[in-house]
Design an enzyme around this catalytic site. Sequence first.
Site, PDB file in Angstrom:
ATOM      1  CB  VAL A   1      32.193 -48.857   0.169  1.00 35.71           C
ATOM      2  CG1 VAL A   1      30.872 -49.543  -0.281  1.00 35.71           C
ATOM      3  CG2 VAL A   1      31.767 -47.746  -1.211  1.00 35.71           C
TER       4      VAL A   1
ATOM      5  CB  CYS B   1      34.327 -43.937  -7.761  1.00 35.08           C
ATOM      6  SG  CYS B   1      34.342 -44.904  -6.562  1.00 35.08           S
TER       7      CYS B   1
HETATM    8  P1  NAD Z   1      38.419 -47.736  -0.093  1.00 34.99           P
HETATM    9  O1  NAD Z   1      40.348 -48.894  -0.926  1.00 34.99           O
HETATM   10  O2  NAD Z   1      38.877 -46.885   0.729  1.00 34.99           O
HETATM   11  O3  NAD Z   1      38.072 -49.884   1.007  1.00 34.99           O
HETATM   12  C1  NAD Z   1      38.371 -50.771   0.858  1.00 34.99           C
HETATM   13  C2  NAD Z   1      39.159 -51.593   2.243  1.00 34.99           C
HETATM   14  O4  NAD Z   1      39.348 -52.981   1.955  1.00 34.99           O
HETATM   15  C3  NAD Z   1      40.530 -51.320   2.399  1.00 34.99           C
HETATM   16  O5  NAD Z   1      40.371 -50.493   3.995  1.00 34.99           O
HETATM   17  C4  NAD Z   1      41.345 -52.535   3.042  1.00 34.99           C
HETATM   18  O6  NAD Z   1      42.036 -52.172   3.455  1.00 34.99           O
HETATM   19  C5  NAD Z   1      40.276 -53.627   2.473  1.00 34.99           C
HETATM   20  N1  NAD Z   1      40.572 -54.822   2.721  1.00 34.99           N
HETATM   21  C6  NAD Z   1      41.122 -55.416   1.083  1.00 34.99           C
HETATM   22  N2  NAD Z   1      41.196 -56.631   1.022  1.00 34.99           N
HETATM   23  C7  NAD Z   1      40.748 -57.330   2.248  1.00 34.99           C
HETATM   24  C8  NAD Z   1      39.805 -57.910   2.545  1.00 34.99           C
HETATM   25  N3  NAD Z   1      40.753 -60.033   2.318  1.00 34.99           N
HETATM   26  N4  NAD Z   1      40.124 -58.747   3.783  1.00 34.99           N
HETATM   27  C9  NAD Z   1      39.235 -57.004   4.936  1.00 34.99           C
HETATM   28  N5  NAD Z   1      39.694 -55.738   4.445  1.00 34.99           N
HETATM   29  C10 NAD Z   1      40.215 -55.560   2.930  1.00 34.99           C
HETATM   30  O7  NAD Z   1      37.955 -48.741  -0.675  1.00 34.99           O
HETATM   31  P2  NAD Z   1      36.151 -47.690  -0.868  1.00 34.99           P
HETATM   32  O8  NAD Z   1      36.263 -46.249  -1.697  1.00 34.99           O
HETATM   33  O9  NAD Z   1      35.480 -48.387  -0.100  1.00 34.99           O
HETATM   34  O10 NAD Z   1      35.488 -48.833  -2.653  1.00 34.99           O
HETATM   35  C11 NAD Z   1      35.473 -50.304  -2.560  1.00 34.99           C
HETATM   36  C12 NAD Z   1      34.390 -50.325  -3.652  1.00 34.99           C
HETATM   37  O11 NAD Z   1      33.489 -49.842  -3.524  1.00 34.99           O
HETATM   38  C13 NAD Z   1      35.036 -50.801  -4.583  1.00 34.99           C
HETATM   39  O12 NAD Z   1      35.118 -51.385  -6.036  1.00 34.99           O
HETATM   40  C14 NAD Z   1      34.690 -48.800  -5.334  1.00 34.99           C
HETATM   41  O13 NAD Z   1      34.947 -49.373  -7.077  1.00 34.99           O
HETATM   42  C15 NAD Z   1      33.259 -49.254  -5.109  1.00 34.99           C
HETATM   43  N6  NAD Z   1      32.486 -47.924  -4.579  1.00 34.99           N
HETATM   44  C16 NAD Z   1      33.154 -46.445  -4.134  1.00 34.99           C
HETATM   45  C17 NAD Z   1      33.109 -45.593  -3.830  1.00 34.99           C
HETATM   46  C18 NAD Z   1      33.883 -44.113  -2.902  1.00 34.99           C
HETATM   47  O14 NAD Z   1      32.622 -43.256  -2.864  1.00 34.99           O
HETATM   48  N7  NAD Z   1      34.954 -44.491  -2.476  1.00 34.99           N
HETATM   49  C19 NAD Z   1      31.521 -45.588  -4.485  1.00 34.99           C
HETATM   50  C20 NAD Z   1      30.747 -46.026  -4.744  1.00 34.99           C
HETATM   51  C21 NAD Z   1      31.203 -47.738  -5.511  1.00 34.99           C
END
Ligand code: NAD
Length: 432
Positions: A11, A262
Amino acid sequence: MRICVIGSGYVGLVTAACLADFGNEVTCIEKDQKKLKGLSKGKIEFRELGLDGLIKRNKAAKRLIFADAKKSERSISDADVIFVAVGTPHLKNGAADLSYVHQALKNISKGISGCGTEKFRVIVIKSTVPAGTSDMIERRYKIKNAAIVSNPEFLREGHAVSDFLHPDRIVIGSENKEASNLLSELYRPLNARIVFMSRKSAELTKYAANSFLAARISFINEISNICEKTGADIKQIAEGIGYDKRIGTSYLKAGIGYGGSCLPKDVSALIYTAHKYGEEAAMLKSIDKVNEAQKQRFTKKILKALKKVKGNTVCIWGLSFKAQTDDLRDAPSIPIIKALLEKRCRIRAYDPVSNKKAWKEEPRVKYLDGPYKALKGADVLAVLTEWNEFKMADLAKARKQMNHPVIIDGRDLIDKEKARQAGFYYEGVGTP
Ligand code: NAD
């Protein structure tokens, strides 16, 4: 505008790259050093159509830079809008784990309080968080001259860039007019419908949307199980109900159960929230129960076929939780493979993009670099992900590799008539 995005996952990275492409100056902050090092060289850890080019173009234009979370104070304090896009996985009890969100907010709070400028900033919670989280953040962190806004993300992995650029709607949950206006202005290039609401409603909208999609999948899976017993065909039924405008055609494909990062976690977290407020959540619990049973049902079909042919080697085609992504988080393939290994099966597997990631999850499997190589000596071919290359497989070639010509197709992907003509015993999902 100056933008800061915390978290460079599916995201965060897509949000950062697209907003940079609109002409904004974007800093994408990441705490994982390996990921950060890769990103600085233009390397992305996951597969997402079109993202590579967007990142290259905007890095070259110096509109997109990557920074270490430990050295992010300046980028945070300079920003007009700060997005929080960190993970919110589920804890053992089903609740959303907000520890990464808190870590990000601590950084934001430190960055803003230490900078001395009093300009207005908007902190946007893009991560999926339970209703009331933005209110809690506001009370706990008391960040001066900043508004907390909920702006949940609805993109699908595999289509993330296109979904970000062409959203069905954008949801903005805000209690502050200035913040709503600023975000609307940021999203103006998208010409999208924006739905304004309270923060709690926006937070719950995301869970309701994902739970509704999960409900459709569990519903169609349950009907497909009835089809298998009665001799009806689930594809015909999905078409028959899908053309009804009140129902619609999407998310009506029977299979081996939903997975991914998700739907499973969001259904669990919503059940947890409901219980916290004394609500039973009977329907949400059933969605999850049907989904678990669907994976077990598929495993049983494979074991039954193995027993018939007196074999124990299974070839798995497809590991990622759906096609067009290499994501294995909560993918049905993992529990299915583990259950088969427990029954002493030998597993050979092939996925066009996620072999390497799968190896880390389950090293006992033999991963091959081609679909026909993986079939060598197999007693059963089990299809788990709907990749086109499996749909178009050369069945005569496939048959030659195998010990026994048996296909158990969890996605109803392979043409069953062609499979039978090629001499296979074929079993799909929801078909007689
Ligand atoms: P992800 O795990 O792919 O990415 C999260 C990133 O944030 C990781 O790279 C992690 O190292 C980093 N991170 C964590 N804490 C941090 C900090 N304090 N400072 C800097 N970086 C930090 O997660 P994602 O799939 O992108 O999902 C993120 C959010 O969006 C979640 O809440 C998820 O439910 C939601 N979401 C995901 C999707 C999807 O298809 N993946 C779709 C809609 C919503």
